[in-house]
Design an enzyme around this catalytic site. Structure first.
Site, PDB file in Angstrom:
ATOM      1  N   LYS A  63       0.866  -1.176   0.000  1.00 46.51           N
ATOM      2  CA  LYS A  63       0.000   0.000   0.000  1.00 46.51           C
ATOM      3  C   LYS A  63       0.905   1.228   0.000  1.00 46.51           C
ATOM      4  O   LYS A  63       1.904   1.265   0.740  1.00 46.51           O
ATOM      5  CB  LYS A  63      -0.898  -0.004   1.247  1.00 46.51           C
ATOM      6  CG  LYS A  63      -1.906   1.140   1.294  1.00 46.51           C
ATOM      7  CD  LYS A  63      -2.819   1.046   2.518  1.00 46.51           C
ATOM      8  CE  LYS A  63      -3.894   2.123   2.507  1.00 46.51           C
ATOM      9  NZ  LYS A  63      -4.791   2.046   3.674  1.00 46.51           N
ATOM     10  N   SER A 113      -9.790   2.058   2.565  1.00 43.90           N
ATOM     11  CA  SER A 113      -8.867   2.790   1.726  1.00 43.90           C
ATOM     12  C   SER A 113      -7.817   1.909   1.043  1.00 43.90           C
ATOM     13  O   SER A 113      -7.202   2.345   0.074  1.00 43.90           O
ATOM     14  CB  SER A 113      -8.153   3.858   2.547  1.00 43.90           C
ATOM     15  OG  SER A 113      -7.281   3.278   3.498  1.00 43.90           O
ATOM     16  N   SER A 143     -10.199  -0.022   6.833  1.00 41.42           N
ATOM     17  CA  SER A 143      -9.526   0.098   5.536  1.00 41.42           C
ATOM     18  C   SER A 143      -8.810  -1.152   5.043  1.00 41.42           C
ATOM     19  O   SER A 143      -8.384  -1.192   3.890  1.00 41.42           O
ATOM     20  CB  SER A 143      -8.529   1.257   5.561  1.00 41.42           C
ATOM     21  OG  SER A 143      -9.214   2.474   5.424  1.00 41.42           O
TER      22      SER A 143
END
Lengths: 95, 485
Positions: B76, B151, B175
């Site tokens: 990420k 997210s 997330s």
């Protein structure tokens, strides 16, 4: 609770975010929607409840007061917007 | 190969039937072919990835390395990796090349894993659909008109579409779990403090926690073994004995007490999601677990409490982005104040600005008690609800998200509607508990449904055990989207 346009402008200034008059109206509407959600909290009686600041009751550690970092200012300043002679440049603050 | 578990890949690598270079090359090939449509990755550096793969192959050839040496992992783009562009999904950091490694990046590098690239995400991890990214939305590989969740949407999409064998994520209000649910993969948010936050760009520091995203619970356990661990550079990192999170995978579930919170099965839950979750509960009973009803009466209030606490912490954390030391600086300005205000106005997107404004307001003079303090008190009440539930059960099961993946653009106009997507995940962060999502079937439109498993503090091994036993008798986690067929 309902924010006025002046309050929106004041908060934006505190947050150091430029906001145009056109944006302020739309932002006001969205913030008021968010605060309608947040206001649901006020219905709960929390008298006597200790606030919980953190996920766990952590005690912050102390460490020896010694230098642990090496000087990497060249590396760190290589990604700065504007640098001169090892100094970060910003517009003149004091005449 | 692309559907193999980490254990299978590891065995192939160590038997020299497959090299890390071959494995990495295959995934890079898939990324190059599918990423233009899915937008899961924002940065690739094939030269670096392949250099790491060659080094891993050399270690394996020398008889060195650990269980995951040579495995490529997608990161990420919230994790700083030295020499890699690290954007956090923001224009503010669009040109930021990290000068240091996050603690977890260091650990993965030291163990010989390969960084496959950086994945797209909601800007500064603020979003539930990946639509707030400066680099455009990620598409759900199960239906490219739908969101992958957020997210950590890029990481979820990468694993679901088999663009990476595994990925990392972070979870502040759901997330990791919500995108895992919406893309049909497995994801785990550990107990707060288990994974170091050093080098993980901060959103809400009392809630942020990194964790693994992969196809199965077994893969998650192996990854968590690497991610977890004390780090003196994170002041909230916990000093605990290292544990093997895979140690209980094969344990039978007889006697396991599963709590079902009545608030998680009521109004607002999609019927398709309810059906899949209820079918999963039946499977757990067949495996020998007993179920009982528990209550988490303040679930509904976790959303407003979170939307005070998280923005308050964000407004403080994001004050560092001022256009002076790194990040975006506006091209034109009149004076220092104007430079700050224009750089932040142009560098941040609309959702990030909204949250900074909410946070600034609730922390401003005269409002602190009514908002921030009240939210902290609610946080205590919500944590107590979980503590009471865990007096009667070992794990809590329920839906991860009230609906399957929604359409791109469907919820962007109304922030509050988007915030309510996280109603079942937020409370876990407020309490600091571990939570995970595993695929448990399909709902409306043939889209994946996630089952949420919530454990008491430090019960990750037990959660992974339950999830693994479920994945032995079901194959939802092996289903793959048309994009990956």
């Amino acid at each position: 609770m309902s924010l006025t346009l002046d309050e929106v402008r004041r908060i934006a200034h505190l947050a150091r975010i430029e906001i145009s008059d056109a944006e302020a109206g739309q932002v006001r509407e969205q913030l008021n929607g968010i605060f309608r959600l947040i206001e649901q909290m006020q219905a709960v009686d929390t008298a006597g409840v200790a606030p919980m600041a953190h996920a766990r009751d952590v005690t912050l550690r102390l460490r020896e007061d010694e230098v642990t970092e090496s000087d990497q200012h060249r590396l760190f300043q290589s990604i700065a917007p504007q640098v001169e002679e090892g100094l970060y440049l910003v517009p003149k603050v004091i005449e | 190969m692309i559907n193999s578990s980490l254990r299978q890949l590891s065995a192939l690598l160590r038997a020299r039937k497959l090299s890390s270079v071959e494995l990495t090359t295959e995934f890079l090939r898939r990324i190059n072919a599918l990423n233009p449509r899915l937008n899961a990755f924002v940065s690739l550096d094939e030269g670096r990835s392949l250099a790491q793969a060659r080094a891993a192959d050399a270690r394996i050839a020398a008889g060195e390395g650990g269980p995951l040496t040579g495995i490529p992992v997608a990161w990420k783009d919230i994790f700083c990796a030295r020499g890699w562009r690290t954007t956090c999904g923001s224009r503010m950091l669009a040109n930021f090349v990290a000068p240091y490694d996050a603690h977890v990046v260091e650990r993965f590098d030291a163990a010989g894993l390969v960084n496959l690239g950086k994945t797209n995400m909601d800007e500064f991890a603020m979003g539930s659909s990946n639509e707030t990214s400066h680099f455009g939305p990620v598409r759900n590989p199960w239906n490219t008109d739908s969101v992958p969740g957020g997210s950590s949407g890029g990481s979820a999409c990468a694993v679901a579409a088999r663009l990476a064998p595994a990925a990392t994520g972070t979870d502040t209000g759901g997330s990791i779990r919500q995108p895992a649910a919406l893309t049909g993969i497995s994801g785990l948010k550990p107990t707060y403090g288990v994974v170091s936050r050093y080098g993980m760009i901060a959103f809400a520091s009392s809630l942020d926690q990194g964790g693994p995203m992969a196809k199965s619970a077994e893969d998650l356990a192996l990854l968590l073994n690497l991610m977890a661990g004390f780090d003196a550079r994170d002041s909230t990192s916990l000093e605990r004995e290292p544990e093997d999170y895979a140690r209980d995978l094969e344990r039978p579930l007889s006697g396991l007490r599963i709590g079902l919170p009545r608030e998680y099965f009521g109004e607002g839950l999609d019927p398709g999601v309810a059906r899949a979750v209820e079918a999963a509960i039946v499977e757990f009973r067949k495996l020998g677990a007993e179920t009982l009803e528990v209550s988490l009466p303040n679930t509904r209030l976790s959303v407003p409490a979170y939307y005070v606490l998280a923005p308050a912490e964000a407004s403080s954390n994001l004050a560092r982005f001022d256009g002076v030391r790194y990040g975006y600086r506006a091209p034109e300005y009149e004076d220092l104040m104007d430079m700050y205000c224009k750089s932040r106005a142009q560098g941040f997107g609309a959702e990030v600005k909204r949250r900074i404004l909410v946070g600034t307001y609730v922390l401003s003079h005269g409002y602190y008690d009514a908002y921030y303090l009240q939210a902290q008190k609610l946080r205590r009440i919500i944590a107590r609800d979980f503590a009471q539930a865990f007096e009667r059960c070992d794990l809590i099961l329920g839906p991860t998200s009230p609906s399957v993946a929604f359409r791109l653009g469907e919820r962007t106009a109304d922030p509050v509607q988007m915030y309510l997507s996280d109603i079942f995940t937020i409370a876990v962060n407020l309490a600091g508990l571990p939570g995970m999502s595993i695929p448990c079937g399909f709902g409306e439109g043939g889209l994946p449904v996630g089952l949420q498993v919530i454990g008491d503090y430090f019960s990750e091994a037990r959660m992974l055990n339950a999830a693994h036993q479920y994945q032995i008798v079901t194959d939802w986690h092996m289903r793959r989207p048309p994009e990956a067929a």
